[in-house]
Write a protein that holds these residues in place. Structure first.
Motif: not given
Length: 474
Positions: A142-146, A154-155, A328-331, A378-379
């Protein structure tokens, strides 16, 4: 067997809420530093009036904050690796909160600048250690989602600053833009204290390993570079050249010192890791381009397209809103796909956005370009941070997180100066504010042609890194 399964189920059930609360504390810890940057910008005219100071002088309120973050972020990351991240993060939150109180009550401009530098130190600690904590609090899958969530926070901080700052100044006066951080700081401190994992006890040998000489050299070198890029507002004079030469000399001296240090601030061998080196280079290039949108867009929208200030603000808010919605979707996409592949996909989208910005006319063209550029960013950010931090050893997470943030900050500083200078030069005038609309539009096209070239360079680096990884796995 059933008892083992039951124990695992109980462990998972206990861990899920703690992970959510830990992520909540990290999210607010990421929000505050970006809010601290953007909310101060909108208050500069009011601060100039309040302190009866020139605009060039009050700009140091922003610059002192950014300089403190840029010069200290790697050092505090390393300090967290040595002394304990939770303890240092709590100190950073406390510093940020107390400095916010000082900013709201100081009687003179230069005390304000000093308080903002202390606030920047707190922000540097929070930025460096927040990402480092992801590896300790979130399962690897779940690192990517975090990372996507932290990018979103930040945004939100960046987007919220101007509007919130304007409302606070209008209703309560300029001190409110700093004092608003106090309740948020207290909330962050309580969440971090209660929900982040305790530090693992370290021996005395580990605690003696902080490289003071390297820290001082790096801080002086980065200060020289940051000042070279910001003093003169993009016009390079003798002082800028001298500072840039000092930064080059300082870099060489820093490398020489680190190669001989018993416990270096940055182990130079990490740069032999091509994945890390590529990620840092791409991060700097991408940040340079993203800063160009903030520097160039206001002039293009107002002078070339003739929008009033209210419409400029509305159109420029599209980018941050898209950023918030896509983070969040990018993560999550990073968690499902290979992170290096998502890095390439993000850079392809950014390349398309730069091309669109250079060739598509009018407001619709600008919005279409931002709609490609921002999700691509973001990706890239979620995937790049995940690719670097996922496999970093625990004792190196703080310093590597600091280096990622440093490369981003250096890109932002370079983008503000260099891309601003490219825009002014390609507009064919010394003062863009008085340039003809066609000249401003031409400057916009050329600037984003240069920006697209920088992203293509980053894309080439990413493709090379991705290919090396693929060959390594085969």
């Amino acid at each position: 067997m059933k008892s083992i399964i039951a124990e695992r189920s109980e462990a998972i059930a206990e861990r899920a809420p703690s992970v959510r609360w830990a992520l909540a504390s990290l999210s607010v810890s990421m929000l505050l530093p970006s809010l601290g940057t953007s909310i101060a910008n909108v208050g500069l005219p009011s601060l100039a009036h309040a302190f009866d100071a020139a605009f060039q002088d009050v700009q140091w309120i922003v610059l002192a904050y950014l300089l403190a973050i840029t010069t200290l972020i790697v050092s505090v990351g390393r300090l967290g690796d040595i002394t304990g991240r939770r303890r240092l993060l709590l100190i950073g939150i406390l510093l940020f909160t107390l400095a916010s109180i000082l900013c709201g009550i100081v009687p003179t401009l230069w005390l304000m600048v000093a308080a903002r530098a202390v606030q920047g130190l707190g922000a540097a600690i929070m930025m460096a250690l927040t990402m480092a904590f992801v590896g300790e609090t979130v399962p690897k899958e779940r690192t990517g989602s975090a990372m996507g969530l932290l990018g979103t926070m930040s945004a939100i901080g960046t987007a919220l600053g101007p509007s919130l700052g304007g409302l606070l100044i209008a209703g309560l006066g300029w001190p409110a833009i700093f004092l608003v951080n106090v309740p948020l700081g207290v909330l962050t401190f309580v969440l971090a204290y209660r929900h982040l994992p305790a530090d693992i006890s370290k021996g005395k040998t580990d605690r003696r390993g902080f490289d003071m000489a390297g820290t001082l050299l790096l801080a002086l070198t980065l200060s020289a570079y940051a000042l070279a890029m910001t003093i003169g507002h993009g016009r390079f004079g003798p002082l800028n050249i001298a500072l840039l030469l000092a930064a080059v000399f300082g870099t060489g001296l820093f490398v020489f010192a680190e190669a001989r240090a018993a416990s270096p601030l940055i182990q130079l061998t990490v740069f032999r890791n091509r994945v890390l080196s590529a990620s840092l280079a791409m991060n700097a290039l991408v940040s340079t381009v993203m800063m160009a949108t903030l520097v160039v867009a206001p002039f293009y929208l107002s002078h070339a397209l003739g929008l009033n200030q209210a419409l400029v603000g509305i159109v420029m808010s599209i980018g941050p809103v898209v950023s918030i919605l896509s983070g969040v979707p990018a993560g999550r996409l990073v968690d499902r796909l290979d992170a290096p592949f998502v890095v390439v996909a993000g850079l392809v989208a950014m390349t398309a956005g730069c091309i669109a910005m250079a060739v598509l006319p009018g407001i619709s063209g600008y919005i279409a370009a931002i709609a490609m550029l921002t999700p691509g960013y973001q990706l890239f950010q979620a995937a790049n941070n995940t690719a670097v931090m996922a496999d970093v050893r625990s004792e190196q997470r703080g310093v590597i997180s600091g280096m990622l943030n440093l490369s981003r900050n250096l890109g932002l500083i370079t983008g503000a100066s260099v891309m601003g200078a490219v825009f002014a030069f390609s507009s064919g005038t010394a003062d863009v504010a008085t340039a003809h609309p066609e000249a401003v539009a031409s400057g916009m096209r050329i600037t984003f042609a240069v920006a697209g070239t920088l992203i293509i360079v980053a894309l080439a680096i990413a493709a090379g890194s991705y290919r090396r990884r693929a060959l390594g796995k085969s």
